[in-house]
Design an enzyme around this catalytic site. Structure first.
Site, PDB file in Angstrom:
ATOM      1  N   LYS A  13       0.831  -1.214   0.000  1.00 55.26           N
ATOM      2  CA  LYS A  13       0.000   0.000   0.000  1.00 55.26           C
ATOM      3  C   LYS A  13       0.862   1.259   0.000  1.00 55.26           C
ATOM      4  CE  LYS A  13      -2.270  -0.709   3.870  1.00 55.26           C
ATOM      5  NZ  LYS A  13      -1.883  -2.059   4.288  1.00 55.26           N
ATOM      6  N   ARG A  88      -9.100   1.474   8.858  1.00 58.79           N
ATOM      7  CA  ARG A  88      -8.752   0.076   9.115  1.00 58.79           C
ATOM      8  C   ARG A  88      -9.870  -0.660   9.845  1.00 58.79           C
ATOM      9  NH1 ARG A  88      -2.893   0.825   8.975  1.00 58.79           N
ATOM     10  NH2 ARG A  88      -1.767  -1.131   9.072  1.00 58.79           N
ATOM     11  N   ARG A 127      10.973  -8.151   5.543  1.00 54.15           N
ATOM     12  CA  ARG A 127      11.066  -6.699   5.678  1.00 54.15           C
ATOM     13  C   ARG A 127      11.845  -6.294   6.932  1.00 54.15           C
ATOM     14  NH1 ARG A 127       5.570  -3.650   4.281  1.00 54.15           N
ATOM     15  NH2 ARG A 127       5.175  -3.574   6.498  1.00 54.15           N
ATOM     16  N   ARG A 129      11.172  -5.008   9.883  1.00 57.71           N
ATOM     17  CA  ARG A 129      10.963  -3.856  10.747  1.00 57.71           C
ATOM     18  C   ARG A 129      10.726  -4.372  12.168  1.00 57.71           C
ATOM     19  NH1 ARG A 129       6.317  -0.385   8.383  1.00 57.71           N
ATOM     20  NH2 ARG A 129       5.132  -1.350  10.057  1.00 57.71           N
ATOM     21  N   ARG A 140      -0.670  -9.368  13.190  1.00 57.62           N
ATOM     22  CA  ARG A 140      -1.112  -8.285  12.301  1.00 57.62           C
ATOM     23  C   ARG A 140      -2.029  -8.823  11.212  1.00 57.62           C
ATOM     24  NH1 ARG A 140       3.600  -5.036   9.882  1.00 57.62           N
ATOM     25  NH2 ARG A 140       2.006  -3.499   9.474  1.00 57.62           N
TER      26      ARG A 140
HETATM   27  P1  AMP Z   1       1.210   0.721   8.796  1.00 55.37           P
HETATM   28  O1  AMP Z   1       2.466   1.495   8.585  1.00 55.37           O
HETATM   29  O2  AMP Z   1       0.040   1.296   8.052  1.00 55.37           O
HETATM   30  O3  AMP Z   1       1.390  -0.752   8.568  1.00 55.37           O
HETATM   31  O4  AMP Z   1       0.838   0.889  10.354  1.00 55.37           O
HETATM   32  C1  AMP Z   1       1.699   0.420  11.390  1.00 55.37           C
HETATM   33  C2  AMP Z   1       0.906   0.242  12.674  1.00 55.37           C
HETATM   34  O5  AMP Z   1       0.305   1.486  13.086  1.00 55.37           O
HETATM   35  C3  AMP Z   1      -0.287  -0.710  12.547  1.00 55.37           C
HETATM   36  O6  AMP Z   1       0.098  -2.062  12.738  1.00 55.37           O
HETATM   37  C4  AMP Z   1      -1.212  -0.222  13.652  1.00 55.37           C
HETATM   38  O7  AMP Z   1      -0.779  -0.663  14.924  1.00 55.37           O
HETATM   39  C5  AMP Z   1      -1.007   1.280  13.598  1.00 55.37           C
HETATM   40  N1  AMP Z   1      -1.990   1.918  12.695  1.00 55.37           N
HETATM   41  C6  AMP Z   1      -1.746   2.551  11.512  1.00 55.37           C
HETATM   42  N2  AMP Z   1      -2.869   3.018  10.952  1.00 55.37           N
HETATM   43  C7  AMP Z   1      -3.879   2.682  11.808  1.00 55.37           C
HETATM   44  C8  AMP Z   1      -5.286   2.869  11.796  1.00 55.37           C
HETATM   45  N3  AMP Z   1      -5.897   3.485  10.774  1.00 55.37           N
HETATM   46  N4  AMP Z   1      -5.989   2.385  12.843  1.00 55.37           N
HETATM   47  C9  AMP Z   1      -5.402   1.755  13.878  1.00 55.37           C
HETATM   48  N5  AMP Z   1      -4.089   1.535  13.938  1.00 55.37           N
HETATM   49  C10 AMP Z   1      -3.310   1.983  12.929  1.00 55.37           C
END
Ligand code: AMP
Length: 186
Positions: A13, A88, A127, A129, A140
């Site tokens: 994404k 989400r 990855r 991280r 996740r």
């Molecule tokens: P991402 O970089 O989008 O994979 O986000 C990393 C982490 O941030 C996710 O695993 C969630 O813990 C948190 N996170 C990011 N966006 C959201 C969202 N819209 N709602 C809830 N948690 C989020």
């Protein structure tokens, strides 16, 4: 244009959204990135959020709402915005509908990046991280299935959902995303 990027963690994404935002000249709103910046900046919100994502859990909707509502007021979001990693959950989708309705800025398109589960597991474990170690990856993906997957039904009903095969070269996936964008721009 306002476009939501859906898809499981590891679907690409972020990469596709950054590229599309550049090509369209609109803002890129990644809630994950905003949360990581908040943590790096030592803010209280950032510290609280980190305790969730380190376990592979979603950050509570209220925290995300505050972030997004604030960010949507920025000048660069007025011409358009790509939402990456947001919404989400169904409550977040309702919240986004409400925020956009208040501004008279409807969504144009929802892109759902589709990648098989085994491929995701492989990508995420490579990855490396901090929050991507084996157990967290499984968590996740589980959270995605439970909380985020139902959003595809929600947006299917809205009518602007396009499912894109996200396996293959980045350029090929981008071409598919671009084709979907061109269709709604006509
Ligand atoms: P991402 O970089 O989008 O994979 O986000 C990393 C982490 O941030 C996710 O695993 C969630 O813990 C948190 N996170 C990011 N966006 C959201 C969202 N819209 N709602 C809830 N948690 C989020």
């Amino acid at each position: 244009m306002r476009i939501v990027f859906l898809g499981p963690p590891g679907a690409g994404k972020g990469t596709q959204a950054v590229r599309l935002a550049e090509k369209l000249g609109v803002a890129h709103l990644s809630t994950g990135e905003v949360l990581r910046q908040a943590q790096a900046g030592g803010t209280e919100l950032g510290q609280q959020a980190a305790s969730y994502w380190e376990r592979g859990e979603l950050v509570p909707d209220e925290m995300v709402e505050r972030l997004v509502a604030g960010r949507l007021k920025d000048d660069d979001c007025q011409t358009g915005c790509l939402f990456d990693g947001f919404p989400r959950t169904v409550p977040q989708a309702l919240m986004l509908d409400r925020l956009l309705a208040e501004r008279g800025q409807p969504l144009d398109l929802v892109v759902d990046l589709d990648v098989p589960q085994e491929e995701l597991q492989r990508r995420l474990c490579q990855r490396g991280r901090a929050d991507d170690c084996e157990q967290t990856v499984r968590q996740r993906l589980r959270v995605y299935q439970e909380m985020t997957r139902p959003l595809t039904d929600y947006y299917e009903a809205f009518g602007g959902l396009r499912r894109i095969d996200a396996v293959g070269e980045l350029d090929d996936v981008f071409d598919r995303v671009w084709a979907a964008v061109e269709e709604v721009r006509k």
